[in-house]
Motif scaffolding. Structure first.
Motif, PDB file in Angstrom:
ATOM      1  N   ALA A   1       0.732   1.604  -5.592  1.00 13.43           N
ATOM      2  CA  ALA A   1       0.023   2.755  -5.030  1.00 13.43           C
ATOM      3  C   ALA A   1       0.380   2.895  -3.558  1.00 13.43           C
ATOM      4  O   ALA A   1       0.369   1.918  -2.814  1.00 13.43           O
ATOM      5  N   VAL A   2       0.706   4.104  -3.161  1.00 14.49           N
ATOM      6  CA  VAL A   2       0.929   4.433  -1.757  1.00 14.49           C
ATOM      7  C   VAL A   2      -0.188   5.390  -1.364  1.00 14.49           C
ATOM      8  O   VAL A   2      -0.312   6.482  -1.920  1.00 14.49           O
ATOM      9  N   ILE A   3      -1.014   4.931  -0.439  1.00  9.88           N
ATOM     10  CA  ILE A   3      -2.154   5.724   0.023  1.00  9.88           C
ATOM     11  C   ILE A   3      -1.771   6.353   1.354  1.00  9.88           C
ATOM     12  O   ILE A   3      -1.507   5.648   2.321  1.00  9.88           O
ATOM     13  N   GLY A   4      -1.726   7.655   1.383  1.00  6.59           N
ATOM     14  CA  GLY A   4      -1.349   8.376   2.592  1.00  6.59           C
ATOM     15  C   GLY A   4       0.104   8.802   2.519  1.00  6.59           C
ATOM     16  O   GLY A   4       0.980   7.975   2.276  1.00  6.59           O
TER      17      GLY A   4
ATOM     18  N   ASN B   1       4.562  10.575   7.400  1.00  5.10           N
ATOM     19  CA  ASN B   1       5.984  10.241   7.507  1.00  5.10           C
ATOM     20  C   ASN B   1       6.303   8.885   6.897  1.00  5.10           C
ATOM     21  O   ASN B   1       7.279   8.738   6.149  1.00  5.10           O
ATOM     22  N   ILE B   2       5.517   7.884   7.190  1.00  2.01           N
ATOM     23  CA  ILE B   2       5.792   6.529   6.691  1.00  2.01           C
ATOM     24  C   ILE B   2       5.469   6.424   5.201  1.00  2.01           C
ATOM     25  O   ILE B   2       6.249   5.867   4.426  1.00  2.01           O
ATOM     26  N   GLY B   3       4.329   6.950   4.776  1.00  5.62           N
ATOM     27  CA  GLY B   3       3.949   6.886   3.369  1.00  5.62           C
ATOM     28  C   GLY B   3       4.956   7.578   2.467  1.00  5.62           C
ATOM     29  O   GLY B   3       5.317   7.062   1.405  1.00  5.62           O
ATOM     30  N   LYS B   4       5.444   8.743   2.884  1.00  9.56           N
ATOM     31  CA  LYS B   4       6.455   9.454   2.096  1.00  9.56           C
ATOM     32  C   LYS B   4       7.747   8.658   2.023  1.00  9.56           C
ATOM     33  O   LYS B   4       8.389   8.610   0.972  1.00  9.56           O
TER      34      LYS B   4
ATOM     35  N   VAL C   1       0.679   7.992  -5.999  1.00  4.24           N
ATOM     36  CA  VAL C   1       0.508   8.501  -4.645  1.00  4.24           C
ATOM     37  C   VAL C   1      -0.874   9.134  -4.518  1.00  4.24           C
ATOM     38  O   VAL C   1      -1.366   9.779  -5.435  1.00  4.24           O
ATOM     39  N   ALA C   2      -1.476   8.888  -3.370  1.00  5.65           N
ATOM     40  CA  ALA C   2      -2.793   9.446  -3.090  1.00  5.65           C
ATOM     41  C   ALA C   2      -2.856   9.818  -1.618  1.00  5.65           C
ATOM     42  O   ALA C   2      -2.259   9.147  -0.769  1.00  5.65           O
ATOM     43  N   SER C   3      -3.563  10.877  -1.339  1.00  3.43           N
ATOM     44  CA  SER C   3      -3.668  11.360   0.021  1.00  3.43           C
ATOM     45  C   SER C   3      -4.994  12.079   0.183  1.00  3.43           C
ATOM     46  O   SER C   3      -5.596  12.502  -0.809  1.00  3.43           O
TER      47      SER C   3
END
Length: 64
Positions: free
Chosen positions: A8-11, A14-17, A32-34
Motif C-alpha cells: 500500500a502506498v498512502i499519499g 511527488n514521492i508517493g507517485k 494506492v490511497a490518497s
C-alpha cells in the motif's frame, strides 16, 4: 520463485507517485490511497491492472 507482496502506498504526491510507479513497473500488486480519491483512482486506472484504488483505512487493512 519470489513471492511479491501486496504493497500500500498512502499519499500520491511527488514521492508517493514515484514509489507506486516503481512498484507497478516491477510487477508488484499495489494499493494506492490518497486524501483525494480521484488521484488514487486515476493512478490505478493508468496502472494496467497492477494498482487498486482504496480509501486509506481499507488500504492499510488489505496490504501485506
Amino acid at each position: 520463485m519470489e513471492t511479491l507482496k501486496k504493497v500500500a502506498v498512502i499519499g500520491l504526491g511527488n514521492i508517493g507517485k514515484a514509489i507506486a510507479g516503481d512498484l507497478v513497473n516491477n510487477s508488484h500488486e499495489v494499493i494506492v490511497a490518497s486524501r483525494n480519491n480521484e488521484d488514487s483512482a486515476d493512478f490505478a486506472q493508468q496502472s494496467n491492472g497492477f494498482a487498486q484504488s482504496m480509501d486509506i483505512d481499507q488500504a492499510i487493512n488489505e496490504a501485506d
